[in-house]
Design a protein around this motif. Structure first.
Motif, PDB file in Angstrom:
ATOM      1  N   ASN A  24       0.810  -1.227   0.000  1.00 40.11           N
ATOM      2  CA  ASN A  24       0.000   0.000   0.000  1.00 40.11           C
ATOM      3  C   ASN A  24       0.839   1.271   0.000  1.00 40.11           C
ATOM      4  OD1 ASN A  24       0.692  -0.760   2.647  1.00 40.11           O
ATOM      5  ND2 ASN A  24      -0.865   0.575   3.505  1.00 40.11           N
ATOM      6  N   THR A  25       2.131   1.169   0.279  1.00 40.90           N
ATOM      7  CA  THR A  25       2.986   2.350   0.159  1.00 40.90           C
ATOM      8  C   THR A  25       3.100   2.771  -1.308  1.00 40.90           C
ATOM      9  OG1 THR A  25       4.820   0.755   0.238  1.00 40.90           O
ATOM     10  CG2 THR A  25       4.385   2.032   2.236  1.00 40.90           C
ATOM     11  N   ILE A  26       3.559   1.860  -2.146  1.00 42.87           N
ATOM     12  CA  ILE A  26       3.757   2.178  -3.558  1.00 42.87           C
ATOM     13  C   ILE A  26       2.421   2.323  -4.288  1.00 42.87           C
ATOM     14  CG2 ILE A  26       3.936  -0.244  -4.316  1.00 42.87           C
ATOM     15  CD1 ILE A  26       6.178   0.698  -6.213  1.00 42.87           C
ATOM     16  N   ILE A  27       1.408   1.568  -3.868  1.00 40.36           N
ATOM     17  CA  ILE A  27       0.089   1.692  -4.491  1.00 40.36           C
ATOM     18  C   ILE A  27      -0.509   3.060  -4.196  1.00 40.36           C
ATOM     19  CG2 ILE A  27      -2.311   0.912  -4.304  1.00 40.36           C
ATOM     20  CD1 ILE A  27      -1.325  -1.931  -4.240  1.00 40.36           C
ATOM     21  N   SER A  28      -0.439   3.490  -2.937  1.00 38.72           N
ATOM     22  CA  SER A  28      -1.008   4.786  -2.559  1.00 38.72           C
ATOM     23  C   SER A  28      -0.290   5.924  -3.271  1.00 38.72           C
ATOM     24  CB  SER A  28      -0.921   4.971  -1.041  1.00 38.72           C
ATOM     25  OG  SER A  28      -1.449   6.219  -0.652  1.00 38.72           O
ATOM     26  N   LEU A  29       1.033   5.870  -3.290  1.00 41.91           N
ATOM     27  CA  LEU A  29       1.813   6.921  -3.943  1.00 41.91           C
ATOM     28  C   LEU A  29       1.501   6.980  -5.439  1.00 41.91           C
ATOM     29  CD1 LEU A  29       4.163   8.993  -3.372  1.00 41.91           C
ATOM     30  CD2 LEU A  29       5.711   7.226  -4.208  1.00 41.91           C
ATOM     31  N   SER A  30       1.458   5.817  -6.086  1.00 47.61           N
ATOM     32  CA  SER A  30       1.213   5.772  -7.523  1.00 47.61           C
ATOM     33  C   SER A  30      -0.217   6.169  -7.861  1.00 47.61           C
ATOM     34  CB  SER A  30       1.503   4.365  -8.052  1.00 47.61           C
ATOM     35  OG  SER A  30       2.845   3.998  -7.826  1.00 47.61           O
ATOM     36  N   VAL A  52      -1.331  20.175 -25.968  1.00 46.72           N
ATOM     37  CA  VAL A  52      -1.003  19.037 -25.115  1.00 46.72           C
ATOM     38  C   VAL A  52       0.056  18.193 -25.802  1.00 46.72           C
ATOM     39  CG1 VAL A  52      -1.905  16.983 -23.963  1.00 46.72           C
ATOM     40  CG2 VAL A  52      -3.342  19.029 -24.172  1.00 46.72           C
ATOM     41  N   THR A  53       1.055  17.762 -25.046  1.00 46.54           N
ATOM     42  CA  THR A  53       2.100  16.894 -25.585  1.00 46.54           C
ATOM     43  C   THR A  53       1.758  15.453 -25.236  1.00 46.54           C
ATOM     44  OG1 THR A  53       3.745  18.638 -25.226  1.00 46.54           O
ATOM     45  CG2 THR A  53       4.579  16.417 -25.644  1.00 46.54           C
ATOM     46  N   PRO A  54       1.157  14.707 -26.142  1.00 45.25           N
ATOM     47  CA  PRO A  54       0.660  13.369 -25.815  1.00 45.25           C
ATOM     48  C   PRO A  54       1.743  12.377 -25.406  1.00 45.25           C
ATOM     49  CG  PRO A  54       0.521  13.777 -28.182  1.00 45.25           C
ATOM     50  CD  PRO A  54       0.868  15.073 -27.551  1.00 45.25           C
ATOM     51  N   ASP A  55       2.947  12.503 -25.971  1.00 45.64           N
ATOM     52  CA  ASP A  55       4.008  11.547 -25.642  1.00 45.64           C
ATOM     53  C   ASP A  55       4.355  11.593 -24.153  1.00 45.64           C
ATOM     54  OD1 ASP A  55       4.062  10.806 -28.249  1.00 45.64           O
ATOM     55  OD2 ASP A  55       5.902  11.875 -28.769  1.00 45.64           O
ATOM     56  N   GLY A  56       4.412  12.793 -23.596  1.00 45.16           N
ATOM     57  CA  GLY A  56       4.745  12.919 -22.181  1.00 45.16           C
ATOM     58  C   GLY A  56       3.693  12.284 -21.290  1.00 45.16           C
ATOM     59  N   TRP A  57       2.422  12.502 -21.641  1.00 44.10           N
ATOM     60  CA  TRP A  57       1.336  11.909 -20.856  1.00 44.10           C
ATOM     61  C   TRP A  57       1.310  10.401 -21.028  1.00 44.10           C
ATOM     62  CZ3 TRP A  57      -0.875  14.729 -17.258  1.00 44.10           C
ATOM     63  CH2 TRP A  57      -0.819  16.124 -17.381  1.00 44.10           C
ATOM     64  N   ALA A  58       1.630   9.919 -22.226  1.00 39.16           N
ATOM     65  CA  ALA A  58       1.675   8.471 -22.454  1.00 39.16           C
ATOM     66  C   ALA A  58       2.745   7.821 -21.582  1.00 39.16           C
ATOM     67  CB  ALA A  58       1.950   8.180 -23.929  1.00 39.16           C
ATOM     68  N   LEU A  59       3.903   8.454 -21.482  1.00 41.67           N
ATOM     69  CA  LEU A  59       4.967   7.920 -20.628  1.00 41.67           C
ATOM     70  C   LEU A  59       4.554   7.903 -19.159  1.00 41.67           C
ATOM     71  CD1 LEU A  59       8.111   9.624 -22.234  1.00 41.67           C
ATOM     72  CD2 LEU A  59       7.559   7.184 -22.245  1.00 41.67           C
ATOM     73  N   ALA A  60       3.962   9.000 -18.698  1.00 39.83           N
ATOM     74  CA  ALA A  60       3.569   9.102 -17.296  1.00 39.83           C
ATOM     75  C   ALA A  60       2.495   8.073 -16.951  1.00 39.83           C
ATOM     76  CB  ALA A  60       3.067  10.510 -16.998  1.00 39.83           C
ATOM     77  N   PHE A  61       1.440   8.003 -17.765  1.00 34.82           N
ATOM     78  CA  PHE A  61       0.361   7.055 -17.496  1.00 34.82           C
ATOM     79  C   PHE A  61       0.848   5.612 -17.618  1.00 34.82           C
ATOM     80  CE2 PHE A  61      -3.140  10.245 -18.897  1.00 34.82           C
ATOM     81  CZ  PHE A  61      -3.071  10.842 -17.639  1.00 34.82           C
ATOM     82  N   GLY A  62       1.745   5.360 -18.566  1.00 39.04           N
ATOM     83  CA  GLY A  62       2.268   4.012 -18.733  1.00 39.04           C
ATOM     84  C   GLY A  62       3.080   3.554 -17.537  1.00 39.04           C
ATOM     85  N   ALA A  63       3.949   4.430 -17.039  1.00 42.26           N
ATOM     86  CA  ALA A  63       4.789   4.077 -15.890  1.00 42.26           C
ATOM     87  C   ALA A  63       3.948   3.814 -14.648  1.00 42.26           C
ATOM     88  CB  ALA A  63       5.800   5.195 -15.629  1.00 42.26           C
ATOM     89  N   ILE A  64       3.020   4.715 -14.374  1.00 42.65           N
ATOM     90  CA  ILE A  64       2.169   4.565 -13.186  1.00 42.65           C
ATOM     91  C   ILE A  64       1.246   3.362 -13.328  1.00 42.65           C
ATOM     92  CG2 ILE A  64       0.351   5.657 -11.810  1.00 42.65           C
ATOM     93  CD1 ILE A  64       1.594   8.358 -12.585  1.00 42.65           C
ATOM     94  N   GLY A  65       0.659   3.208 -14.520  1.00 39.61           N
ATOM     95  CA  GLY A  65      -0.240   2.087 -14.739  1.00 39.61           C
ATOM     96  C   GLY A  65       0.439   0.744 -14.577  1.00 39.61           C
ATOM     97  N   LEU A  66       1.684   0.642 -15.023  1.00 43.30           N
ATOM     98  CA  LEU A  66       2.417  -0.618 -14.899  1.00 43.30           C
ATOM     99  C   LEU A  66       2.673  -0.968 -13.440  1.00 43.30           C
ATOM    100  CD1 LEU A  66       3.780  -2.885 -16.487  1.00 43.30           C
ATOM    101  CD2 LEU A  66       5.894  -1.538 -16.453  1.00 43.30           C
ATOM    102  N   VAL A  67       3.055   0.022 -12.648  1.00 45.93           N
ATOM    103  CA  VAL A  67       3.285  -0.215 -11.220  1.00 45.93           C
ATOM    104  C   VAL A  67       2.000  -0.688 -10.543  1.00 45.93           C
ATOM    105  CG1 VAL A  67       3.813   0.895  -9.014  1.00 45.93           C
ATOM    106  CG2 VAL A  67       5.207   1.402 -11.018  1.00 45.93           C
TER     107      VAL A  67
END
Length: 240
Positions: A24-30, A52-67
């Motif tokens: 829940n530490t990493i889940i809550s933070l993410s 809007v720069t879609p590539d930046g948002w794609a990277l951010a959502f992808g990283a968080i979503g994977l975690v």
């Protein structure tokens, strides 16, 4: 916040940590970061003339979503991941993490492949049409979050033992931490339930309510998750 919704708050509490796995530490933070970014992207889309720069948002959502997907999926499938008689934590933390992680990964893939559409002249209409189908799932998640919030208050399942730093100061008043965590779930639930209706009038007040609800919940999860890195380490040191 602790996954150990213990009534065993007596001094000298010892915990067998070999039978407990806490995410829940990493889940809550993410999850907090994800909610804040969803609100931020929504604000950018609604801002007239804002590119809007879609590539930046794609990277951010992808990283968080994977975690969220990896940790939430393990927590959901390894039943019960948290030993010691607390299988409800698989439902409370694991399953919402899976859903949010999958949604963020889907958004990441779309922004990576088809992100140019969010800068078109009709981007609001385009975004609404793309988002409308997933709003059914978002609405269902909102109902689930209300259920989690209600269960939290009824059973005070978010109370921390006295051995946990900071949060343990409220061990004698379990309703304090329970209200904080349940309140965050309540905010997520309200925003999710209103989300399909907000899509009908993107410039209406409902959109603002969704943004405020998810923004406040995201900030709460983000800060509480960061704080939990200290409080959970302290709990382990005080009970091992």
């Amino acid at each position: 916040m602790t996954l150990l919704a213990l009534t065993l708050a007596a001094p000298g509490l010892k915990i067998d940590w070999t039978g407990l796995t806490l995410y829940n530490t990493i889940i809550s933070l993410s999850a907090g970061a994800g909610l804040l970014l969803v609100v931020a992207l929504g604000r950018q889309l609604l801002a007239s003339g804002r590119t809007v720069t879609p590539d930046g948002w794609a990277l951010a959502f992808g990283a968080i979503g994977l975690v969220l997907l990896i940790t939430g999926l393990h927590m959901s499938l390894a039943w019960p991941l948290v030993g010691g008689g607390f299988p409800q934590n698989n439902i409370i933390f694991g399953e919402p993490a899976v859903i949010f992680g999958v949604v963020l990964l889907a958004a990441s893939l779309y922004l990576w492949k088809r992100g140019a559409g969010i800068n078109a002249s009709d981007r609001i209409v385009h975004t609404v049409r793309v988002t409308a189908p997933i709003s059914v799932l978002v609405f269902g998640v909102g109902l689930a979050c209300l259920g989690i919030a209600a269960a939290g208050w009824k059973y005070t399942i978010f109370a921390a033992p006295a051995e946990e730093p900071i949060a343990g100061l409220f061990a004698e008043w379990p309703v304090v931490e329970t209200s904080f965590v349940s309140g965050a779930y309540l905010l997520v639930g309200i925003g999710a339930i209103l989300f399909p209706f907000a899509l009908r009038r993107p410039s209406g007040r409902t959109v603002q309510v969704v943004g405020v609800a998810w923004g406040l919940a995201g900030l709460a999860y983000f800060l509480f998750g960061a704080l939990a890195y200290f409080t959970h380490i302290g709990l382990i040191m005080n009970t091992k």
